[in-house]
Design an enzyme around this catalytic site. Structure first.
Site, PDB file in Angstrom:
ATOM      1  N   GLY A 156     -21.244  -4.801  13.012  1.00 10.80           N
ATOM      2  CA  GLY A 156     -20.790  -4.636  14.604  1.00 10.80           C
ATOM      3  C   GLY A 156     -21.832  -5.582  15.255  1.00 10.80           C
ATOM      4  N   GLN A 157     -21.750  -5.651  16.748  1.00  7.49           N
ATOM      5  CA  GLN A 157     -22.739  -6.430  17.660  1.00  7.49           C
ATOM      6  C   GLN A 157     -23.582  -5.194  18.257  1.00  7.49           C
ATOM      7  OE1 GLN A 157     -22.663 -10.236  17.515  1.00  7.49           O
ATOM      8  NE2 GLN A 157     -24.582 -10.046  19.037  1.00  7.49           N
ATOM      9  N   GLY A 158     -25.038  -5.751  18.601  1.00  6.70           N
ATOM     10  CA  GLY A 158     -25.588  -4.823  19.678  1.00  6.70           C
ATOM     11  C   GLY A 158     -25.964  -5.256  20.462  1.00  6.70           C
ATOM     12  N   GLY A 159     -27.539  -4.743  21.046  1.00 10.27           N
ATOM     13  CA  GLY A 159     -28.310  -5.673  22.420  1.00 10.27           C
ATOM     14  C   GLY A 159     -29.057  -6.465  21.042  1.00 10.27           C
ATOM     15  N   PHE A 160     -29.583  -6.147  20.146  1.00  3.22           N
ATOM     16  CA  PHE A 160     -30.667  -6.167  19.230  1.00  3.22           C
ATOM     17  C   PHE A 160     -29.644  -7.973  18.177  1.00  3.22           C
ATOM     18  CE2 PHE A 160     -33.942  -6.264  16.428  1.00  3.22           C
ATOM     19  CZ  PHE A 160     -33.804  -6.866  15.644  1.00  3.22           C
ATOM     20  N   GLY A 161     -28.896  -8.051  18.160  1.00  2.00           N
ATOM     21  CA  GLY A 161     -27.529  -8.699  17.441  1.00  2.00           C
ATOM     22  C   GLY A 161     -26.901  -8.343  16.534  1.00  2.00           C
ATOM     23  N   VAL A 187     -24.996  -7.000  13.176  1.00  2.00           N
ATOM     24  CA  VAL A 187     -25.234  -5.775  11.517  1.00  2.00           C
ATOM     25  C   VAL A 187     -24.114  -6.056  10.576  1.00  2.00           C
ATOM     26  CG1 VAL A 187     -25.525  -3.072  10.440  1.00  2.00           C
ATOM     27  CG2 VAL A 187     -25.818  -4.366  13.913  1.00  2.00           C
ATOM     28  N   LYS A 233     -29.608  -5.681  10.088  1.00  2.48           N
ATOM     29  CA  LYS A 233     -30.042  -5.924  11.651  1.00  2.48           C
ATOM     30  C   LYS A 233     -29.995  -7.897  11.806  1.00  2.48           C
ATOM     31  CE  LYS A 233     -29.996  -2.375  14.672  1.00  2.48           C
ATOM     32  NZ  LYS A 233     -30.822  -1.356  15.156  1.00  2.48           N
ATOM     33  N   ASP A 256     -33.703   6.391  24.000  1.00  2.45           N
ATOM     34  CA  ASP A 256     -32.804   5.467  23.336  1.00  2.45           C
ATOM     35  C   ASP A 256     -32.123   6.348  23.134  1.00  2.45           C
ATOM     36  OD1 ASP A 256     -31.055   3.709  24.709  1.00  2.45           O
ATOM     37  OD2 ASP A 256     -30.844   2.469  22.935  1.00  2.45           O
TER      38      ASP A 256
END
Length: 676
Positions: free
Chosen positions: A366-371, A373, A387, A484
């Protein structure tokens, strides 16, 4: 119920084994009576059933009323079937010998326990009988006041008592959590703690009867763990035995196999207080004489080194300057890991590349705000989640460093486990345990997956999240506000146990701070407490608010904030409170749930959630209160006041549109309401 009643009990040390509790003398039988014959038949059943059970656990009954005999047998989780059968057979005979002609007897052998009675104590839904069983068997332990003490234990020294008691308490409580929530239906866990400094390694074991719910197992173990540390007085080992749960610790490796959990010591090293005091007095002057010249020399070398380095890099251009910055950042991360778990690893970038097949698209989770995964696998077969920080993300680096330096020092069964990190020039990577069921939002907001979360599973998830937050707020070596908490940050292991993840925005706070102010507001709209969203004020009550929102989402299967209206309200909170006030709260509950069988539990969860989302932070409970609300069925909950954002409504004549406006100040996307 279990917790409240157990707290009133004490226990008496008994030296010899096996250990027995003989029931009421008025309940008896005679040789060759019908009851005696039924008891012999029961013994045979229990031995056979415990041997063949995958958990080495058995319940049975024999005969008809009024001579029915009920029985329970459970072997320790690390013994094989043959040893289990032999122990249960011995215990059946031993109970009759140790409590002659008593119709109610409980015995504890080192590797099994057994109870028989003319009263039916077996039904796990009958809480009064569970409590009766625990009460009758909370009074025995195999330690005595003459048992040898742990090194450096000094009952007259408060510092020594507090330090060593905290070591034993942390070991027992973490092993208990593992048994209750992370061992599946076995409800059995073993542990080990290495303190260092000449202090012996400690080993532990916790076990519950598999018929208990995870919540009741946790309650039982938690209470007797407190009783254990309150009464064992620094001894090298001891066990607290109850029919429905038990705990043991020792300096000897008393169980078979490796521990299921390695517990990090809450103290780095136990230093004998008396020796420390003598050493300080004796060497104070000598240390000053030695340290001052040495310190001056070190400072001189550091100044010289800095001077030479500056001369070398002067005029080398931006690339060298950037490299220097990266080195400093990497060093800052490593320095910040003092006190981390001994299991935390610093990985080389080539190791990560190999584990993820060069970050292949097939391995992307997947893709998160961090970058992004990725899923990975190390050569030893360990599956990991990787991550990877998005390139040139200044804020991402801050969150990376924050998460590494914080979560590496935390360990709880309801927190995701950070295995290690990789920090090499531009590459900033976090490596976690891999959790195959991914995140909670993929279940509760999906029409096809949501029915897989039946009520008992949802309740276990709610309770697990509550336990994780309680640990962060109160019981960890750091005091942490997550900031969060949301459904996508709750990961699920293979048994659907919840684990709180993503500590990039978390903050450490002092126990003296009731509220902290920040100019940079970060988080997720819909889960943010009103005082934080509008004024930048955050506290543990901010996490409590997020927990309340999340609980309502789990119960209802609906997102708190979405493009869809909730009755006359823009979000789930106001809608849920209005239905609660109108005594129509059943309309909140997900239609896929079997409400009739769990009405009171669901009602209690909604009540607790609405207390958590009250507009005024002072009105919200702490997570300690919330855990008590969820556990104690006899506890009366107060009526909730109106929730945050309650006054924002939509009339029948009015429609709404959601206008997304990115805010450069708050580093998040806010949603503004505009009427048409």
């Amino acid at each position: 119920m279990i917790v409240i009643l157990l707290l009133t009990l004490g226990f008496t040390p008994i030296a010899a084994e096996p250990w027995q509790i003989c029931g009421d003398a008025a309940m008896n039988y005679t040789t060759n009576s019908t009851y005696h014959g039924n008891l012999e038949l029961l013994s045979t059943k229990l031995t056979h059933n415990a041997t063949t059970s995958p958990y080495h656990y058995a319940t049975a009954s024999a005969g008809a009323a009024p001579d029915t005999v009920y029985g329970l047998a459970l072997c320790r989780g690390d013994v094989n079937a043959t040893a289990c059968g032999a122990c249960v057979a011995t215990a059946s005979l031993g109970a009759q010998q140790l409590c002659p002609y008593r119709a109610d007897a409980t015995v504890f052998y080192p590797t099994c326990r057994l109870r028989f009675s003319g009263k039916n104590f077996l039904h796990p839904d009958d809480y009064s009988q569970i409590v009766d069983g625990v009460v009758n068997t909370m009074n025995t332990t195999d330690t005595t006041n003459t048992a040898p003490a742990l090194p450096d234990w000094d009952s007259g020294n408060a510092e020594s008592v507090a330090g060593i008691t905290e070591i034993v308490r942390e070991l027992l409580q973490e092993t208990a959590r593992q048994a209750a929530y992370s061992s599946g239906a076995r409800m059995f866990a073993t542990g080990r703690m290495d303190v260092g400094g000449g202090f012996p390694a400690l080993y532990s074991m916790a076990q519950c009867v598999p018929a208990l719910t995870h919540r009741d197992c946790s309650s039982c173990l938690q209470v007797i763990s407190f009783m254990a540390t309150d009464n064992f007085a620094g001894r090298r080992g001891g066990r607290l035995l109850a029919l429905w749960c038990n705990l043991r610790y020792d300096t000897d490796h008393f169980y078979d196999g490796d521990p299921t959990v390695t517990v990090v010591s809450p103290v780095k090293e136990v230093v004998p207080p008396a020796v420390l005091a003598v050493t300080r007095r004796k060497h104070k002057r000598g240390m000053i004489k030695v340290v001052l010249p040495l310190l001056a020399s070190i400072i001189g070398l550091i100044i010289s080194f800095i001077f030479i380095k500056r001369r070398r890099i002067k005029g080398n251009g931006s690339q060298d300057k950037h490299t220097k910055m990266n080195v400093k950042e990497d060093e800052a991360i490593v320095w910040g890991l003092e006190g981390r778990s001994s299991e935390f690893m610093i990985y080389d970038f080539p190791q990560v590349l190999e584990a993820t097949a060069n970050f292949s698209a097939e391995n992307k989770l997947g893709q998160g705000g961090f970058g992004p995964v990725y899923k990975g696998r190390f050569p030893d077969g360990l599956e990991i989640a990787v991550k990877r920080l998005a390139s040139h993300s200044g804020q991402g680096f801050t969150e990376f460093k924050n998460e590494v330096q914080l979560i590496a020092k935390l360990q709880h069964t309801n927190l995701v486990r950070l295995l290690g990190c990789c920090s090499q020039e531009e590459e900033k990577i976090l490596i976690y345990e891999y959790l195959p069921n991914k995140s909670l939002d993929l279940f509760i907001f999906d029409e096809t997956r949501r029915p897989l979360l039946y009520w008992n599973r949802r309740l276990a998830i709610i309770e697990g999240i509550a336990q994780g937050l309680l640990y962060l707020h109160k019981h960890s070596r750091l005091r942490v506000i997550h900031r969060d908490l949301k459904a996508s940050n709750i990961l699920l292991d293979h048994e659907m146990n919840p684990k709180i993840s993503d500590f990039g925005l978390a903050k450490i706070y002092s126990t003296n701070d009731t509220e902290v102010n920040t100019e940079r507001i970060v988080g997720t709209y819909g889960y943010m407490a009103p005082e934080y969203a509008s004024e930048g004020l955050f506290s543990i009550k901010s996490d409590v608010f997020s927990f309340g929102v999340l609980t309502l989402e789990i119960v209802s299967g609906k997102r708190s904030s979405s493009l869809h209206r909730c009755g006359d309200f823009i979000n789930l909170l106001g809608h849920a409170w209005q239905l609660w006030k109108d005594e129509r709260w059943l309309q909140i509950v997900d239609v896929s749930l079997d409400i009739e069988c769990h009405t009171l539990e669901i009602m209690r969860c909604i009540n607790a959630a609405l207390l958590c989302v009250q507009e005024n932070a002072a009105d919200r409970p702490t997570m300690s209160d919330v855990v008590a609300m969820l556990r104690s069925e006899g506890m009366t909950l107060t009526e909730p006041k109106h929730p945050a954002y309650f006054h924002i409504r939509v009339t029948e004549e009015e429609d709404i549109s959601i206008v997304t406006e990115p805010s450069s100040v708050n580093d998040m996307t806010m949603s503004a309401l505009r009427g048409r």
